[in-house]
Design a protein around this motif. Structure first.
Motif, PDB file in Angstrom:
ATOM      1  N   GLU A   1      -8.566  46.795   8.706  1.00  0.00           N
ATOM      2  CA  GLU A   1      -8.199  47.014  10.098  1.00  0.00           C
ATOM      3  C   GLU A   1      -8.876  45.946  10.958  1.00  0.00           C
ATOM      4  O   GLU A   1     -10.101  45.800  10.933  1.00  0.00           O
TER       5      GLU A   1
ATOM      6  N   GLY B   1      -9.534  45.748  13.956  1.00  0.00           N
ATOM      7  CA  GLY B   1     -10.474  46.270  14.936  1.00  0.00           C
ATOM      8  C   GLY B   1     -11.880  46.446  14.380  1.00  0.00           C
ATOM      9  O   GLY B   1     -12.848  46.516  15.152  1.00  0.00           O
TER      10      GLY B   1
ATOM     11  N   THR C   1     -14.164  42.691  14.449  1.00  0.00           N
ATOM     12  CA  THR C   1     -14.341  41.909  15.676  1.00  0.00           C
ATOM     13  C   THR C   1     -15.756  41.340  15.784  1.00  0.00           C
ATOM     14  O   THR C   1     -15.949  40.220  16.256  1.00  0.00           O
TER      15      THR C   1
END
Length: 571
Positions: A214, A216, A219
């Motif tokens: 993922e 996210g 980051t």
């Protein structure tokens, strides 16, 4: 690795599509002028670019191969990340600044190339000097993206690099040769559609690949996969944490970040590829509108590249068919992350469209740069410096020859020089340092003259070269504040050089004006003829009035209401 046959088929189909559109546009443009093309028709498409085509071609000013590949590279590179992804925002800001302060004035004055007002204000020879950084920027930019395309196709398709570069350049030169800006503008429409659809079709498949985490969650931190030993058969990797695709802010490099931000937002203005689109608009107002729309288009077109860079940062690369982490290869292959994601994280039929989009993006950049350089040479150098009485037919043939020569030169550079991007970075710096202050002066400061322009040119160039350029091995001769040995400049020295150039233009222009007009220095020593009685009485020489359809000789940019363009209904 075997040759990627589906990828080659994709690129051949996209190349044939682009070539067909380019030749169709050339034929369409020829029908508008059955008696034969005028030079302005080739350079500016008869100033008749429609609204929709204009939006696409203005956006394509910066959205091309270097833009989409470079954006994905910066996001993926562990040493940079989103914080250093300045190009989309910088170029968007440059288009807004251009629309607010330069597009209306340049289009309303009826100029043909970016260099026209310089030659009108400062004379032909000074215009020729300003042509040098503009030319180098365009040619090295074309060479850089052709070189990048060749490297991409070699790694991704196992295609011989010389073949890829030569075929790509030949197609771009061929349709530009016959259609000029007509072909460039209409192929821009297809190329941007290909880029947008090709990348967005690929993203859902890459995001849902089981080897991709993922985005996210990566980051702030991500994993790097480093081989345990150098054996090509080694399949064991050490996993180490590093900065995520968002990047980390190091205050040590604040000056560098500011320097590049200003270089992109201000240095993105004085390029013929931009003013070519501005001057081809049917009206001054439309030129402004297209600039604003293109700014939004630049940001929009960067989104898929940002996502692909983030996907690359979130991938377990050793488990893919590629078998290694592009970030830890020797040398690192971060610049190839976009085509690698398309090839190894999406189905074959999806990568078919994606690889076609990559090749289309390169064509979009190469054709306009080649046309821009050729337009400036044929008009501002050949006609206005060497052959003032050259016929339109002669200029057309000189321009066609220039297109061929510029394309061949860019191709040779792409195949022979290993530091193309370094040379382009240096030329881009010179455009920012030299041409940006000159552009402000010629558009807004009517007291500036040839002496100020020449001195500002020299000061800016010397200061920039003395700052050094590590990519091409140019050592720094001046160590600016916060210098780090052996050759790292942390001070925003490019911006300083630009400001010094600008101040020099102003001071020298004011000084020489006072000296000559005050009688301190006799007018016989005014070798540039800036204050000669004949010029004061009759305006610039004919060869200095570098435009076909504007006729107010006193200044390059007369006050509002004083313009006399060829068709007042288009203002």
């Amino acid at each position: 690795m075997a040759v990627n046959i589906p990828g080659i088929i994709a690129i051949v189909i996209f190349y044939l599509l682009i070539l067909g559109i380019g030749l169709w546009a050339a034929r369409r443009g020829a029908k508008k002028n059955p008696d034969g093309p005028e030079s302005e028709d080739v350079m500016l498409a008869g100033r008749d670019i429609g609204l929709v085509v204009g939006m696409f071609t203005m956006t394509a000013t910066w959205v091309g191969g270097g833009y989409i590949n470079g954006t994905a590279e910066v996001i993926f590179d562990p040493a940079q990340g989103f914080i250093w992804c300045q190009a989309p925002f910088g170029y968007a800001i440059s288009l807004v600044i251009g629309g607010l302060f330069f597009a209306k004035k340049m289009r309303a004055a009826g100029y043909v190339t970016m260099l026209d007002p310089f030659q009108r204000r400062y004379g032909d020879r000074m215009g020729g000097l300003l042509f040098i950084p503009a030319l180098l920027g365009e040619v090295f930019w074309s060479a850089a993206i052709l070189s990048a395309l060749g490297a991409t196709l070699k790694v991704v398709l196992e295609l011989e690099i010389n073949t890829a570069v030569i075929v790509s350049a030949a197609i771009a030169v061929f349709y530009t040769l016959f259609g000029g800006l007509y072909s460039v503008a209409y192929t821009d429409v297809i190329q941007l559609i290909c880029i947008f659809l090709g990348l967005w079709i690929s993203i859902p498949f890459a995001l849902t690949n089981p080897l991709v985490s993922e985005i996210g969650t990566t980051t702030e931190t991500r994993l790097l996969y480093t081989p345990v030993n150098a054996s090509v058969y080694n399949r064991t990797f050490n996993q180490t944490e590093t900065a995520g695709w968002y990047g980390t802010w190091d205050t040590t490099y604040t000056g560098v970040w500011i320097d590049y931000a200003l270089l992109l937002s201000c240095g993105g203005l004085p390029w013929q590829v931009y003013f070519q689109r501005v001057l081809s608009s049917s009206s001054a107002l439309r030129a402004q509108i297209l600039s604003f729309v293109a700014a939004f288009g630049c940001l929009l077109m960067a989104i898929p590249s940002v996502l692909i860079g983030a996907i690359g940062s979130s991938t377990d690369w050793p488990s893919t068919s590629y078998g290694k982490d592009p970030a830890t290869e020797d040398p690192p292959q971060a610049s190839l992350i976009l085509p690698l994601v398309l090839q190894h994280l999406t189905p074959v039929w999806v990568s078919f469209f994606g690889l076609g989009a990559v090749s289309a993006a390169v064509m979009s950049s190469a054709d306009s740069s080649i046309l821009s350089a050729s337009s400036m040479f044929s008009r501002n150098v050949y006609k206005l410096v060497f052959r003032q009485k050259a016929s339109e037919r002669e200029i057309i043939w000189v321009m066609r020859a220039s297109i061929f020569v510029m394309g061949a030169l860019a191709t040779v550079l792409a195949l022979t020089i290993k530091t193309i991007y370094g040379l382009w970075f240096l030329c881009s710096d010179l455009v920012f340092v030299i041409l940006f202050p000159q552009l402000i002066s010629v558009v807004y400061l009517q007291f500036t003259n040839t002496y100020g322009s020449l001195c500002g040119y020299i000061v800016g160039m010397v200061l920039r070269l003395c700052g050094g350029e590590t990519i091409i091995g140019l050592p720094p001769a001046i160590k600016f504040p916060y210098f780090v040995e052996p050759e790292t400049q942390l001070f925003p020295f490019r911006t300083l050089a630009m400001l010094c150039s600008f101040v020099t233009i102003l001071l020298v222009s004011l000084l020489t004006q006072r000296l000559f007009k005050g009688g301190v220095i006799p007018l016989k020593y005014d070798i540039a003829g800036c204050y000669s009685p004949e010029r004061e009485r009759n305006g610039p020489k004919t060869t200095e009035v570098a435009m076909n359809d504007a006729g107010y000789p006193e200044t390059a940019f007369p006050p509002e209401g004083k313009y006399t363009p060829y068709d007042t209904s288009k203002l």
